[in-house]
Design a protein around this motif. Structure first.
Motif, PDB file in Angstrom:
ATOM      1  N   PHE A   1      44.454  57.359  39.833  1.00  0.00           N
ATOM      2  CA  PHE A   1      43.430  56.315  39.931  1.00  0.00           C
ATOM      3  C   PHE A   1      42.017  56.882  39.943  1.00  0.00           C
ATOM      4  N   MET A   2      41.853  58.161  39.607  1.00  0.00           N
ATOM      5  CA  MET A   2      40.510  58.721  39.542  1.00  0.00           C
ATOM      6  C   MET A   2      39.733  58.118  38.375  1.00  0.00           C
ATOM      7  N   ASP A   3      40.418  57.893  37.250  1.00  0.00           N
ATOM      8  CA  ASP A   3      39.777  57.281  36.085  1.00  0.00           C
ATOM      9  C   ASP A   3      40.050  55.780  36.122  1.00  0.00           C
ATOM     10  N   LEU A   4      39.046  54.991  36.483  1.00  0.00           N
ATOM     11  CA  LEU A   4      39.237  53.552  36.621  1.00  0.00           C
ATOM     12  C   LEU A   4      39.478  52.873  35.279  1.00  0.00           C
ATOM     13  N   ALA A   5      39.124  53.532  34.187  1.00  0.00           N
ATOM     14  CA  ALA A   5      39.378  52.941  32.873  1.00  0.00           C
ATOM     15  C   ALA A   5      40.872  52.891  32.566  1.00  0.00           C
ATOM     16  N   GLU A   6      41.661  53.737  33.239  1.00  0.00           N
ATOM     17  CA  GLU A   6      43.112  53.771  33.046  1.00  0.00           C
ATOM     18  C   GLU A   6      43.830  53.073  34.203  1.00  0.00           C
ATOM     19  N   MET A   7      43.236  52.018  34.729  1.00  0.00           N
ATOM     20  CA  MET A   7      43.779  51.336  35.896  1.00  0.00           C
ATOM     21  C   MET A   7      45.167  50.740  35.620  1.00  0.00           C
ATOM     22  N   ASP A   8      45.313  50.001  34.545  1.00  0.00           N
ATOM     23  CA  ASP A   8      46.594  49.337  34.271  1.00  0.00           C
ATOM     24  C   ASP A   8      47.738  50.333  34.057  1.00  0.00           C
ATOM     25  N   PRO A   9      47.574  51.371  33.222  1.00  0.00           N
ATOM     26  CA  PRO A   9      48.653  52.355  33.105  1.00  0.00           C
ATOM     27  C   PRO A   9      48.968  53.054  34.423  1.00  0.00           C
ATOM     28  N   ALA A  10      47.932  53.287  35.258  1.00  0.00           N
ATOM     29  CA  ALA A  10      48.167  53.952  36.540  1.00  0.00           C
ATOM     30  C   ALA A  10      49.018  53.082  37.460  1.00  0.00           C
TER      31      ALA A  10
ATOM     32  N   THR B   1      47.135  28.330  44.477  1.00  0.00           N
ATOM     33  CA  THR B   1      48.155  27.390  44.000  1.00  0.00           C
ATOM     34  C   THR B   1      48.980  27.968  42.864  1.00  0.00           C
ATOM     35  N   LEU B   2      48.611  29.162  42.389  1.00  0.00           N
ATOM     36  CA  LEU B   2      49.282  29.762  41.250  1.00  0.00           C
ATOM     37  C   LEU B   2      49.447  31.257  41.519  1.00  0.00           C
ATOM     38  N   LEU B   3      50.673  31.757  41.329  1.00  0.00           N
ATOM     39  CA  LEU B   3      50.984  33.164  41.540  1.00  0.00           C
ATOM     40  C   LEU B   3      51.513  33.740  40.239  1.00  0.00           C
ATOM     41  N   GLY B   4      50.928  34.845  39.794  1.00  0.00           N
ATOM     42  CA  GLY B   4      51.341  35.457  38.541  1.00  0.00           C
ATOM     43  C   GLY B   4      51.633  36.933  38.714  1.00  0.00           C
ATOM     44  N   THR B   5      52.640  37.433  38.012  1.00  0.00           N
ATOM     45  CA  THR B   5      52.992  38.855  38.039  1.00  0.00           C
ATOM     46  C   THR B   5      52.211  39.560  36.936  1.00  0.00           C
ATOM     47  N   THR B   6      51.326  40.457  37.337  1.00  0.00           N
ATOM     48  CA  THR B   6      50.445  41.122  36.376  1.00  0.00           C
ATOM     49  C   THR B   6      50.949  42.501  35.974  1.00  0.00           C
ATOM     50  N   HIS B   7      51.677  43.189  36.866  1.00  0.00           N
ATOM     51  CA  HIS B   7      52.205  44.523  36.575  1.00  0.00           C
ATOM     52  C   HIS B   7      53.640  44.578  37.101  1.00  0.00           C
ATOM     53  N   GLU B   8      54.517  45.302  36.385  1.00  0.00           N
ATOM     54  CA  GLU B   8      55.922  45.280  36.782  1.00  0.00           C
ATOM     55  C   GLU B   8      56.656  46.477  36.196  1.00  0.00           C
ATOM     56  N   TRP B   9      57.657  46.949  36.947  1.00  0.00           N
ATOM     57  CA  TRP B   9      58.656  47.886  36.433  1.00  0.00           C
ATOM     58  C   TRP B   9      60.024  47.320  36.787  1.00  0.00           C
TER      59      TRP B   9
ATOM     60  N   ALA C   1      41.748  51.376  44.768  1.00  0.00           N
ATOM     61  CA  ALA C   1      41.371  51.531  43.364  1.00  0.00           C
ATOM     62  C   ALA C   1      40.883  50.206  42.776  1.00  0.00           C
ATOM     63  N   LEU C   2      41.567  49.107  43.101  1.00  0.00           N
ATOM     64  CA  LEU C   2      41.138  47.799  42.595  1.00  0.00           C
ATOM     65  C   LEU C   2      39.779  47.406  43.158  1.00  0.00           C
ATOM     66  N   ASN C   3      39.549  47.745  44.424  1.00  0.00           N
ATOM     67  CA  ASN C   3      38.234  47.467  45.018  1.00  0.00           C
ATOM     68  C   ASN C   3      37.133  48.219  44.282  1.00  0.00           C
TER      69      ASN C   3
END
Length: 537
Positions: free
Chosen positions: A179-188, A215-223, A326-328
């Motif tokens: 998570f040092m490179d915030l541009a690669e957040m999703d792959p991390a 009112t809405l819950l969504g799964t954004t990342h998953e394995w 990292a998200l913050n």
């Protein structure tokens, strides 16, 4: 055993002891030396001192460079050192490999905390496994944070490199570097969920986020394991009453559920939840951004008799904390970039040149007008990040003094300055405005306007007004010069014997006097008009 602390002096500074305390250490009544305890209702400094002294965990405080400032009795007993042998020494004295210490410290300083298992080296060179947790702590009176290191020895069976607990530790320890490179957040996040899911024996690991209205819950990342159906991209709507597990998560609670819970058999709602999702155990850790729960990270297991232990919960909670940090940082960077882009658009629309410098006079921002002005003068246009006086080498030393005055006093300053560029002289009006952060001047905005034409017009007006004043003064003198000969003419006419001629001369003199009186009135009116022009033009 008394507690001891030292200041940030070099490591070879001797520690003098007298009566079990450092010489010169500051005390708050019964507080440990060098420790200031705030007044807490029902808790005394002596109680806090006993807590640290009697803690079964080894406690160590190090500065940001990794030098030991304090160690309690438990830590010294674990490693077999004396206090004087540890204070001022690098904290990697405690590891079996000195390569592990700097990595732990760097991860803790970047992510705010770090935890994991290391092989510890005692004073007699024997080795043992220990779990360490490193957190950053700050003293309001100090500029740099310190490191709080808590150490707990691990049972022998935890030391196996093939144990699930060890694999989970390794998965958590590998996360901060991703998570040092915030541009690669999703792959991390995806990679971390896969590592965590495999290490803890889960069939599915996922990150789910709520919308603002919850009112809405969504799964954004998953394995998911190969046999598991993925749910990434799916959304779940909630009625007015939230389900029990989501309500608990929003209260900041970690939801841990299995078919043989240590807290007793699960209730009907819990059994239905497990049956509906076809799982045997689930762990959901709330995810906080800026102190508010915005979602959770979940782990599902399908094996019979599966459950998440307290150790699993602790490690996976640390992993979620790393993701949240990292998200913050990503959100803060996005907010900053968005506001910076908006400010840049506004600044570029201004025709005056605008620059922003820090207290070291390094250019942080420059609008299009400034860049165009530099290009017109034949100067470099790549200005951001450079020293202001390198970008504008013609600035005199007095300009630096004016910046220093604004930074020192915190008051805006406006000044006019003339510069010669080739065969022409340019007059610039500079307005320097301080920007404050936490009560101190952090940056200075400079708005520069080319007032050369304005100055030329003002000079022409000044010359014109001066010429008008001189003409009016000469006119007043001319009227007096006319009246004096008229008086002589009247006197001479009185000596003439011809009465008719005397009367004609007298009448003509009166007409001339009347004309001069009218001119005097017009001169007075012109005088008032001239004063009005000078005041308001």
């Amino acid at each position: 055993m008394d507690l001891h602390t030292v200041n940030g002096s070099p490591a070879n500074l001797p520690v003098e002891r007298h009566g079990g305390a450092c010489q010169g250490c500051r005390r708050d009544e019964d507080a440990p030396a060098g420790v200031t305890v705030s007044a807490i209702p029902g808790v005394t400094a002596a109680m806090l001192r006993q807590v640290v002294e009697r803690s079964p965990s080894g406690i160590c405080i190090a500065d940001r460079k990794g030098r030991i400032l304090f160690a309690n009795a438990s830590l010294l007993a674990m490693w077999g050192y004396d206090l004087q042998e540890t204070v001022g020494q690098p904290v990697d004295l405690l590891w079996s490999s000195r390569d592990e210490g700097p990595d732990c410290i760097a991860h803790a300083l970047s992510a705010g905390r770090w935890s994991g298992r290391v092989a510890a080296r005692k004073r007699d060179s024997s080795l043992f496994d220990v779990r360490i947790s490193i957190d950053t702590i700050s003293d309001p009176g100090a500029a740099d944070p310190c490191l709080l290191i808590s150490c707990t020895p691990l049972p022998a069976q935890w030391g196996s490199a093939d144990s699930p607990h060890h694999r989970l530790e390794q998965a958590v320890m590998a996360m901060p570097a991703r998570f040092m490179d915030l541009a690669e957040m999703d792959p991390a996040i995806d990679t971390s969920l896969e590592d965590l899911g495999r290490a803890c024996g889960a069939c599915r690991a996922y990150l789910s986020l709520l919308n603002d209205s919850r009112t809405l819950l969504g799964t954004t990342h998953e394995w998911c394991a190969p046999e598991q159906k993925p749910r990434r991209g799916e959304f779940q709507k909630f009625p007015k009453d939230l389900p029990w597990w989501l309500a608990r998560l929003l209260e900041g609670e970690t939801v841990r559920l299995d078919r043989a819970s240590g807290e007793g058999r699960p209730g009907r709602e819990e059994r239905e939840f497990l049956r509906r999702d076809g799982i045997t155990a689930v762990l959901m850790v709330p995810l906080r951004l800026r102190g508010e729960v915005v979602g959770f990270v979940g782990f599902d297991r399908k094996t019979e008799g599966a459950r998440f232990t307290d150790g699993d919960v602790m490690l996976l909670s640390s992993a979620v904390h790393i993701i949240a940090n990292a998200l913050n940082r990503k959100q803060s960077e996005y907010t900053f970039r968005e506001s910076e882009g908006l400010y840049q658009i506004v600044l570029d629309a201004i025709t005056d040149t605008v620059t922003v410098v820090d207290t070291g006079l390094t250019l942080l921002l420059a609008n299009d007008a400034f860049i165009a002005w530099c290009e017109e003068l034949g100067l470099a246009t790549d200005v951001v990040g450079r020293d202001l006086f390198d970008v504008l080498p013609f600035l005199p030393p007095s300009a630096r003094q004016q910046y220093e005055r604004v930074i020192r006093t915190g008051r805006p300053l406006t000044s006019d300055r003339s510069f010669r560029f080739g065969d022409r002289i340019v007059v610039l009006r500079e307005m320097r405005i301080p920007i404050f952060e936490q009560g101190e001047v952090a940056r200075v905005i400079t708005v520069t306007r080319d007032v050369t034409a304005q100055k030329e017009v003002e000079d022409l007006k000044s010359k014109a007004y001066g010429q008008i004043e001189r003409n009016m003064e000469q006119f007043a003198l001319l009227a007096d010069h006319i009246r004096n000969p008229l008086q002589a003419i009247v006197g001479r006419a009185e000596l003439i014997d011809d009465a008719e001629a005397r009367e004609k001369i007298r009448q003509q003199v009166q007409r001339i006097n009347a004309i001069i009186d009218q001119l005097d009135e017009r001169w007075a009116e012109s005088r008032k008009l001239s004063m009005f022009w000078r005041r308001y033009s």
